[in-house]
Design a protein around this motif. Structure first.
Motif, short mmCIF file in Angstrom:
data_model
loop_
_atom_site.label_atom_id
_atom_site.label_comp_id
_atom_site.label_asym_id
_atom_site.label_seq_id
_atom_site.Cartn_x
_atom_site.Cartn_y
_atom_site.Cartn_z
N ARG A 1 0.85 -1.19 0.00
CA ARG A 1 0.00 0.00 0.00
C ARG A 1 0.88 1.24 0.00
O ARG A 1 1.71 1.43 0.90
CB ARG A 1 -0.91 0.02 1.22
N ILE A 2 0.73 2.05 -1.02
CA ILE A 2 1.46 3.31 -1.12
C ILE A 2 0.53 4.41 -0.59
O ILE A 2 -0.52 4.68 -1.19
CB ILE A 2 1.87 3.61 -2.57
N SER A 3 0.89 5.00 0.52
CA SER A 3 0.01 5.98 1.15
C SER A 3 -0.09 7.24 0.32
O SER A 3 0.82 7.60 -0.45
CB SER A 3 0.53 6.32 2.55
N ALA A 4 -1.22 7.93 0.45
CA ALA A 4 -1.43 9.18 -0.28
C ALA A 4 -0.41 10.22 0.14
O ALA A 4 0.06 10.23 1.29
CB ALA A 4 -2.85 9.69 -0.03
N GLY A 5 -0.05 11.10 -0.78
CA GLY A 5 0.90 12.15 -0.45
C GLY A 5 1.22 13.01 -1.64
O GLY A 5 0.74 12.78 -2.75
N SER A 6 2.04 14.01 -1.40
CA SER A 6 2.50 14.91 -2.46
C SER A 6 4.02 14.84 -2.55
O SER A 6 4.70 14.60 -1.54
CB SER A 6 2.06 16.34 -2.20
N PHE A 7 4.55 15.06 -3.74
CA PHE A 7 6.00 15.08 -3.92
C PHE A 7 6.33 15.96 -5.11
O PHE A 7 5.45 16.33 -5.89
CB PHE A 7 6.54 13.66 -4.12
N VAL A 8 7.60 16.30 -5.21
CA VAL A 8 8.06 17.08 -6.36
C VAL A 8 8.57 16.11 -7.41
O VAL A 8 9.57 15.42 -7.20
CB VAL A 8 9.15 18.08 -5.96
N MET A 9 7.88 16.06 -8.52
CA MET A 9 8.21 15.15 -9.61
C MET A 9 9.19 15.83 -10.56
O MET A 9 9.07 17.03 -10.84
CB MET A 9 6.94 14.75 -10.35
N GLY A 10 10.15 15.07 -11.06
CA GLY A 10 11.12 15.63 -11.99
C GLY A 10 12.39 16.05 -11.28
O GLY A 10 12.63 15.69 -10.12
N ALA A 11 13.23 16.81 -11.97
CA ALA A 11 14.52 17.18 -11.41
C ALA A 11 14.96 18.54 -11.94
O ALA A 11 14.54 18.99 -13.00
CB ALA A 11 15.56 16.12 -11.75
N LEU A 12 15.85 19.18 -11.16
CA LEU A 12 16.45 20.45 -11.55
C LEU A 12 17.54 20.22 -12.59
O LEU A 12 17.96 19.08 -12.82
CB LEU A 12 17.03 21.13 -10.31
N PRO A 13 18.03 21.30 -13.21
CA PRO A 13 19.06 21.12 -14.24
C PRO A 13 20.29 20.34 -13.78
O PRO A 13 20.88 19.61 -14.54
CB PRO A 13 19.43 22.55 -14.61
N ARG A 14 20.67 20.44 -12.51
CA ARG A 14 21.75 19.62 -11.98
C ARG A 14 21.37 19.15 -10.58
O ARG A 14 20.77 19.89 -9.81
CB ARG A 14 23.08 20.39 -11.92
N ILE A 15 21.73 17.91 -10.28
CA ILE A 15 21.36 17.36 -8.98
C ILE A 15 22.56 17.10 -8.10
O ILE A 15 22.44 16.55 -7.02
CB ILE A 15 20.57 16.04 -9.15
N GLY A 16 23.75 17.49 -8.54
CA GLY A 16 24.92 17.29 -7.69
C GLY A 16 26.10 16.79 -8.49
O GLY A 16 25.97 16.22 -9.57
N VAL A 17 27.27 16.98 -7.92
CA VAL A 17 28.49 16.56 -8.58
C VAL A 17 28.50 15.04 -8.72
O VAL A 17 28.16 14.32 -7.80
CB VAL A 17 29.71 17.03 -7.76
N GLY A 18 28.87 14.57 -9.89
CA GLY A 18 29.02 13.14 -10.10
C GLY A 18 27.91 12.49 -10.87
O GLY A 18 28.08 11.39 -11.37
N TYR A 19 26.75 13.14 -10.98
CA TYR A 19 25.63 12.52 -11.68
C TYR A 19 25.33 13.18 -13.02
O TYR A 19 24.45 12.75 -13.74
CB TYR A 19 24.37 12.54 -10.80
N GLY A 20 26.06 14.26 -13.33
CA GLY A 20 25.91 14.86 -14.64
C GLY A 20 24.65 15.70 -14.76
O GLY A 20 23.85 15.82 -13.83
N PRO A 21 24.45 16.32 -15.93
CA PRO A 21 23.28 17.17 -16.14
C PRO A 21 22.00 16.36 -16.26
O PRO A 21 22.00 15.24 -16.76
CB PRO A 21 23.59 17.88 -17.46
N VAL A 22 20.91 16.91 -15.75
CA VAL A 22 19.62 16.26 -15.90
C VAL A 22 19.16 16.36 -17.34
O VAL A 22 19.34 17.38 -18.00
CB VAL A 22 18.59 16.94 -14.96
#
Length: 337
Positions: A66-87
């Motif tokens: 069961r996945i409980s109801a909720g809100s979240f931010v979907m997607g990603a910013l142009p960069r998420i941190g060093v080492g993972y490259g551009p989104v």
């Protein structure tokens, strides 16, 4: 025409799936074909049984979470941190989505579970060949389709198209998850980069391109791949589902990164053209995805991915719905009624 003395079984007619021998087989596993009504019907229930069923349906069937109801931010910013490259451009802009409670498979659908649907007449067999793969030869990658291989019953079924995945889930009285549901189930509301959090992938968290994959490709004469992490994760191609509990999502789902990518229900489209703050299923339509398109979304990364970027929870992939690929499978979801 006539079937079973009444009506020929055809797809998209009254819930019928196929004609098997002399029997009409319904798309949903729980239903039978009523020769008087000429349609598929659910078993009758008395009032006490119906009350009990209504109570149970607020929960989830075995094998689902069961996945409980909720809100979240979907997607990603142009960069998420060093080492993972551009989104990738299609992951933005980030946008808030509200998800009603729903059920989702704890693991990817296995070879044996899919075979049960085939044997019941509800599914078309998984392919033993990839449908198209360039620039490498089709024959090379087809050897990794799990259908027909030995000792892989508990591995994820792969080499199945989007339509095959939909049919299997419908047979189980379920459906494919929407893209928004999938991402929410993978990362929760806390902004995880990966299902397990923000730490980079390692061999204890998922099945991807470790030393074992590099050795496999070398031994088979395949092209050289970089490694996602040092050491071996234990499985050169697919792994038994649920083999990496340390990599579980905030809701306890397994293999939401690696093993096989997973079909979702949505047509592929750019977020800026379809943002809606309320998710999923309204009258059978996913309000977060486009109404039409040419390719369908799949998520999660696969066993041969060598970049951490490919297994981020926000990472989007898309393929023609007819694609049957060695690193592409699925899991099912179910609305809570």
């Amino acid at each position: 025409g006539k079937c079973c003395g009444v009506v020929r079984c055809r797809e998209n007619v009254a819930g019928l799936q196929v004609l098997v021998g002399t029997a009409c087989v319904c798309r949903r596993q729980s239903q039978t074909f009523n020769t008087t009504l000429r349609r598929c019907v659910s078993p009758p229930r008395d009032s006490n049984e119906q009350t009990a069923v209504n109570s149970v349906e607020q929960q989830c069937p075995g094998g689902m979470v069961r996945i409980s109801a909720g809100s979240f931010v979907m997607g990603a910013l142009p960069r998420i941190g060093v080492g993972y490259g551009p989104v990738i451009v299609d992951e933005g802009p980030p946008h808030s989505v509200t998800i009603p409670a729903f059920c989702m498979d704890r693991t990817e659908v296995t070879v044996s579970a899919y075979r049960a649907c085939v044997e019941a007449g509800g599914c078309i067999p998984a392919s033993r060949r990839v449908s198209h793969y360039e620039p490498d030869p089709t024959e090379f990658w087809s050897q990794f389709c799990n259908e027909g291989r030995q000792d892989v019953d508990n591995h994820p079924v792969n080499c199945v198209s989007w339509t095959q995945s939909v049919r299997y889930c419908e047979w189980r009285d379920a459906r494919l998850p929407t893209e928004a549901e999938w991402e929410y189930a993978a990362r929760g509301s806390g902004g995880n980069i990966f299902p397990w959090g923000i730490d980079p992938p390692d061999r204890t968290l998922l099945n991807a391109a470790g030393a074992e994959f590099h050795n496999l490709m070398h031994n088979l004469g395949g092209r050289a791949y970089e490694l996602m992490y040092p050491g071996t994760d234990g499985w050169a191609s697919t792994a038994p589902v649920g083999s990496y509990p340390a990599g579980s999502s905030p809701f306890g789902l397994l293999d939401m990164a690696g093993n096989v990518r997973e079909w979702v229900s949505d047509w592929y489209g750019r977020y800026h053209a379809m943002i809606d703050s309320v998710n999923p299923i309204v009258g059978g339509r996913n309000r977060t995805g486009p109404r039409t398109g040419t390719t369908r979304v799949n998520r999660g990364g696969g066993w041969n991915d060598s970049s951490a970027d490919a297994v981020r929870a926000a990472r989007r992939h898309n393929d023609d719905p007819s694609t049957q690929d060695y690193n592409l499978g699925f899991r099912c979801a179910r609305s809570i009624r």
